[in-house]
Design a protein around this motif. Structure first.
Motif, PDB file in Angstrom:
ATOM      1  N   PHE A   1       0.750  -1.297  -0.109  1.00  0.00           N
ATOM      2  CA  PHE A   1      -0.024  -0.043   0.111  1.00  0.00           C
ATOM      3  C   PHE A   1       0.959   1.246   0.015  1.00  0.00           C
ATOM      4  O   PHE A   1       0.510   2.296  -0.843  1.00  0.00           O
ATOM      5  N   ALA A   2       1.957   1.380   0.906  1.00  0.00           N
ATOM      6  CA  ALA A   2       2.900   2.184   0.827  1.00  0.00           C
ATOM      7  C   ALA A   2       3.561   2.595  -0.535  1.00  0.00           C
ATOM      8  O   ALA A   2       3.722   3.983  -0.909  1.00  0.00           O
ATOM      9  N   ARG A   3       3.914   1.710  -1.152  1.00  0.00           N
ATOM     10  CA  ARG A   3       4.577   1.874  -2.434  1.00  0.00           C
ATOM     11  C   ARG A   3       3.395   2.338  -3.506  1.00  0.00           C
ATOM     12  O   ARG A   3       3.933   3.046  -4.384  1.00  0.00           O
ATOM     13  N   GLY A   4       2.211   1.764  -3.338  1.00  0.00           N
ATOM     14  CA  GLY A   4       1.076   2.545  -4.314  1.00  0.00           C
ATOM     15  C   GLY A   4       0.928   3.722  -4.183  1.00  0.00           C
ATOM     16  O   GLY A   4       0.939   4.580  -5.012  1.00  0.00           O
ATOM     17  N   VAL A   5       0.966   4.130  -2.730  1.00  0.00           N
ATOM     18  CA  VAL A   5       1.035   5.545  -2.566  1.00  0.00           C
ATOM     19  C   VAL A   5       2.090   6.470  -3.096  1.00  0.00           C
ATOM     20  O   VAL A   5       1.992   7.413  -3.552  1.00  0.00           O
ATOM     21  N   ALA A   6       3.452   5.898  -2.815  1.00  0.00           N
ATOM     22  CA  ALA A   6       4.616   6.561  -3.320  1.00  0.00           C
ATOM     23  C   ALA A   6       4.402   6.716  -4.843  1.00  0.00           C
ATOM     24  O   ALA A   6       4.690   7.753  -5.266  1.00  0.00           O
ATOM     25  N   ASP A   7       4.201   5.614  -5.639  1.00  0.00           N
ATOM     26  CA  ASP A   7       4.024   5.682  -7.107  1.00  0.00           C
ATOM     27  C   ASP A   7       2.887   6.815  -7.550  1.00  0.00           C
ATOM     28  O   ASP A   7       3.114   7.457  -8.432  1.00  0.00           O
ATOM     29  N   ALA A   8       1.619   6.940  -6.653  1.00  0.00           N
ATOM     30  CA  ALA A   8       0.902   8.101  -6.945  1.00  0.00           C
ATOM     31  C   ALA A   8       1.532   9.390  -6.909  1.00  0.00           C
ATOM     32  O   ALA A   8       1.160  10.333  -7.800  1.00  0.00           O
ATOM     33  N   VAL A   9       2.103   9.544  -5.841  1.00  0.00           N
ATOM     34  CA  VAL A   9       2.806  11.086  -5.472  1.00  0.00           C
ATOM     35  C   VAL A   9       3.901  11.127  -6.436  1.00  0.00           C
ATOM     36  O   VAL A   9       3.997  12.451  -7.171  1.00  0.00           O
ATOM     37  N   HIS A  10       4.730  10.342  -6.684  1.00  0.00           N
ATOM     38  CA  HIS A  10       5.800  10.474  -7.585  1.00  0.00           C
ATOM     39  C   HIS A  10       5.403  10.814  -9.446  1.00  0.00           C
ATOM     40  O   HIS A  10       5.746  11.382  -9.804  1.00  0.00           O
ATOM     41  N   SER A  11       4.180   9.762  -9.654  1.00  0.00           N
ATOM     42  CA  SER A  11       3.727  10.004 -11.012  1.00  0.00           C
ATOM     43  C   SER A  11       3.177  11.304 -11.059  1.00  0.00           C
ATOM     44  O   SER A  11       3.131  11.821 -12.061  1.00  0.00           O
ATOM     45  N   SER A  12       2.503  11.772  -9.987  1.00  0.00           N
ATOM     46  CA  SER A  12       1.868  13.223 -10.189  1.00  0.00           C
ATOM     47  C   SER A  12       3.097  14.277 -10.136  1.00  0.00           C
ATOM     48  O   SER A  12       2.852  15.196 -10.908  1.00  0.00           O
ATOM     49  N   PHE A  13       4.337  14.326  -9.370  1.00  0.00           N
ATOM     50  CA  PHE A  13       5.307  15.098  -9.648  1.00  0.00           C
ATOM     51  C   PHE A  13       5.846  14.990 -10.895  1.00  0.00           C
ATOM     52  O   PHE A  13       6.041  16.070 -11.828  1.00  0.00           O
ATOM     53  N   VAL A  14       6.029  13.731 -11.398  1.00  0.00           N
ATOM     54  CA  VAL A  14       6.513  13.588 -12.853  1.00  0.00           C
ATOM     55  C   VAL A  14       5.728  14.405 -13.890  1.00  0.00           C
ATOM     56  O   VAL A  14       6.261  14.837 -15.007  1.00  0.00           O
ATOM     57  N   SER A  15       4.551  14.011 -13.817  1.00  0.00           N
ATOM     58  CA  SER A  15       3.234  14.759 -14.707  1.00  0.00           C
ATOM     59  C   SER A  15       3.526  16.453 -14.644  1.00  0.00           C
ATOM     60  O   SER A  15       3.501  17.074 -15.599  1.00  0.00           O
ATOM     61  N   GLY A  16       3.824  16.824 -13.516  1.00  0.00           N
ATOM     62  CA  GLY A  16       3.970  18.110 -13.468  1.00  0.00           C
ATOM     63  C   GLY A  16       5.265  18.772 -13.905  1.00  0.00           C
ATOM     64  O   GLY A  16       5.472  19.494 -14.815  1.00  0.00           O
ATOM     65  N   MET A  17       6.384  17.942 -13.731  1.00  0.00           N
ATOM     66  CA  MET A  17       7.851  18.243 -14.269  1.00  0.00           C
ATOM     67  C   MET A  17       7.798  18.253 -15.903  1.00  0.00           C
ATOM     68  O   MET A  17       8.218  19.079 -16.548  1.00  0.00           O
ATOM     69  N   GLY A  18       6.895  17.128 -16.259  1.00  0.00           N
ATOM     70  CA  GLY A  18       6.555  17.106 -17.919  1.00  0.00           C
ATOM     71  C   GLY A  18       5.941  18.321 -18.387  1.00  0.00           C
ATOM     72  O   GLY A  18       6.723  18.715 -19.609  1.00  0.00           O
ATOM     73  N   VAL A  19       5.224  18.866 -17.755  1.00  0.00           N
ATOM     74  CA  VAL A  19       4.285  19.936 -18.486  1.00  0.00           C
ATOM     75  C   VAL A  19       5.187  21.193 -18.326  1.00  0.00           C
ATOM     76  O   VAL A  19       5.398  21.896 -19.198  1.00  0.00           O
TER      77      VAL A  19
END
Length: 532
Positions: A482-500
């Motif tokens: 569960f903790a890894r899933g939450v980390a992936d959610a946070v990290h993928s949100s960050f990477v989406s923002g960085m991509g834009v």
């Protein structure tokens, strides 16, 4: 950086046994002083994540650690050059070195992010005193036929310091603490002071300005402050909020008043006659856009490497070496090409390579490998080298001889303002994207909405820096999966923002490539003026 001093060619002393005014010892002294400024620019980028964690700083606060420093440099550079002309470059250099070391120590002792930001602004002011004074001192110490060699070595020291910054910063943050990143400037500053008192011979320009454009300084400083502050606060206030509009409108009004005042000031801060040259104007705006894309985009990379990929600070520094190393290697090659074919082709080609690198960076995800990252870092360094060298040549070379020092200061100021605005604007773009992405990704993992109130706000702020909550923060029932899933959610949100953010940076870089078509080799003979 450039600062002209008007001296007879015979006035520069030849290398001899005398300590005071000895050319090569003068080079050593100013290199030690300016090394602090060059090292500080990249060392702090590595320390930012540790500062944010230790002082519970928000993303906008951390942006101000960088933006406040860059803005102080930008606003004060031209004035600092005039101070050196008026009061002597030796005195100005020594004040800058002592002040830079003292404010560095104050940052290390700071107990809050607000104190860090305050002392970073003061550090930027003293750094602005150091840079033009250093070139003025070299100009007075070296005979004309040896000056270019001295400037080349001095530039190499700055390049090496910039490249070493991420490694030094990483080692200090990892094995000591983030405060040591600033404490290291204290012994360096003391060495520069002792050498300066023993070695430096004073240099000052003939016909130096007897007065300073105080209203111009106040108007430009106020305009830049309101502009960057308004952009940084806009995500939390709202872009249509009256406060946001007040700050942005106030910045525009102050810039208009500044431009009008420059027409009537006895000693204008930036003589508007400079901008009658189309190549010079294009070169100045090119520097702003290049710095906007580069500094604004690279701001997120240290957080990406450390918080998303889990690298130690020193490893993050090593991963940036392809970019900084290529900038060192590319600069002399770019200088050779510009000497052969002029600045236009290398500048346009460099910005197109930078655009490609930015587009490539926008495709990175949470699982991107080291090879892909290194490729884009290398391409970015290769693209930026001819732009930095060529735009400086265009700006200074197209200025009248009597304004060549001001033009050099304008070049550095444009780069610092562009970097500050890029960090602010792309930070706002990033924050907006992360805030919109995180709730959906959170719900997909947890099956419920993002927590409301302070907890949800803290999660959003952490996501904007790529920081995922630890398993212990998710409650006793949280499993490692569960903790890894939450980390992936946070990290993928960050990477989406960085991509834009990188896509926006790529568009700005492409616009800069178009401006490069308006540049040309200098049409005014600037004599032995020097610039970096």
């Amino acid at each position: 950086m450039s600062q002209s001093v008007v001296l007879d060619k015979e006035a520069a002393p030849a290398a001899g046994g005398r300590l005071r005014g000895h050319p090569w010892l003068t080079l050593l002294t100013v290199a030690v002083g300016v090394m602090m400024v060059a090292l500080d620019g990249t060392v702090v980028a590595i320390a930012n994540p540790a500062i944010a964690k230790d002082l519970n700083a928000s993303p906008s606060d951390i942006q101000w650690v960088t933006s406040g420093y860059l803005l102080a440099l930008a606003v004060f550079l031209i004035t600092a050059g005039k101070i050196g002309d008026r009061f002597g470059h030796k005195t100005t250099f020594l004040v800058g070195a002592v002040g830079f070391a003292a404010t560095s120590a104050a940052i290390g002792f700071a107990g809050s992010i607000q104190q860090v930001i305050l002392f970073r602004v003061l550090q930027g002011l003293f750094g602005a005193l150091l840079q033009p004074a250093a070139l003025g001192l070299l100009r007075g110490a070296f005979p004309t036929d040896k000056l270019n060699m001295a400037i080349g070595i001095w530039g190499g020291v700055i390049g090496a310091s910039t490249a070493a910054g991420p490694i030094v910063g990483g080692l200090l943050v990892e094995h000591v603490n983030w405060e040591s990143v600033f404490y290291i400037n204290v012994p360096v500053g003391l060495i520069a002071l002792v050498l300066g008192l023993l070695v430096l011979k004073d240099v000052r320009a003939e016909n130096a300005a007897k007065s300073f454009d105080i209203p111009g300084i106040v108007l430009l400083s106020g305009a830049m402050f309101m502009l960057v502050w308004g952009i940084i606060k806009a995500p939390s206030w709202g872009w249509g909020d009256p406060l946001t509009l007040l700050f942005l409108g106030g910045a525009l009004l102050a810039l208009v008043f500044f431009a009008v005042w420059q027409k009537y000031a006895k000693e204008p801060l930036i003589p508007l006659s400079l901008f009658r040259s189309v190549p010079l104007s294009a070169g100045t705006l090119l520097m702003v856009l290049m710095a906007f894309a580069f500094f604004g985009g690279i701001f997120f990379v240290t957080f990406y490497l450390q918080n998303v990929h889990g690298m130690a600070p020193v490893d993050a520094g090593v991963h940036l070496l392809p970019m900084t190393g290529m900038m060192i290697v590319g600069a002399p090659v770019a200088g050779f090409l510009i000497g052969k074919v002029g600045p236009r082709i290398p500048i346009v080609g460099g910005m197109l390579l930078t655009t490609a690198a930015m587009i490539g960076m926008s495709t990175l995800d949470i699982h991107s490998g080291n090879g892909v990252m290194s490729l884009w870092f290398l391409l970015m360094g290769l693209g930026l080298s001819p732009v930095m060298v060529g735009a400086t040549d265009v700006i200074v070379g197209n200025a009248p001889l009597e304004l060549s020092g001001v033009a050099g200061g304008l070049q550095q100021a444009a780069m610092q303002v562009g970097g500050s605005l890029g960090t602010a604007v792309l930070g706002a773009v990033m924050a907006s994207k992360v805030t919109s992405e995180l709730p959906g990704k959170w719900q997909a993992v947890t099956g419920g909405p993002l927590p409301a109130g302070e907890q949800g706000e803290l999660l959003k702020q952490g996501a904007q820096l790529g920081i995922a909550p630890q398993a212990g923060d998710l409650g006793p029932a949280a499993t490692p999966e569960f903790a890894r899933g939450v980390a992936d959610a946070v990290h993928s949100s960050f990477v989406s923002g960085m991509g834009v953010a990188f896509v926006v940076a790529a568009v700005v870089a492409l616009a800069a490539a178009g401006l490069g078509l308006l540049t040309r080799r200098g049409v005014n003979e600037t004599g032995p003026s020097v610039h970096i």
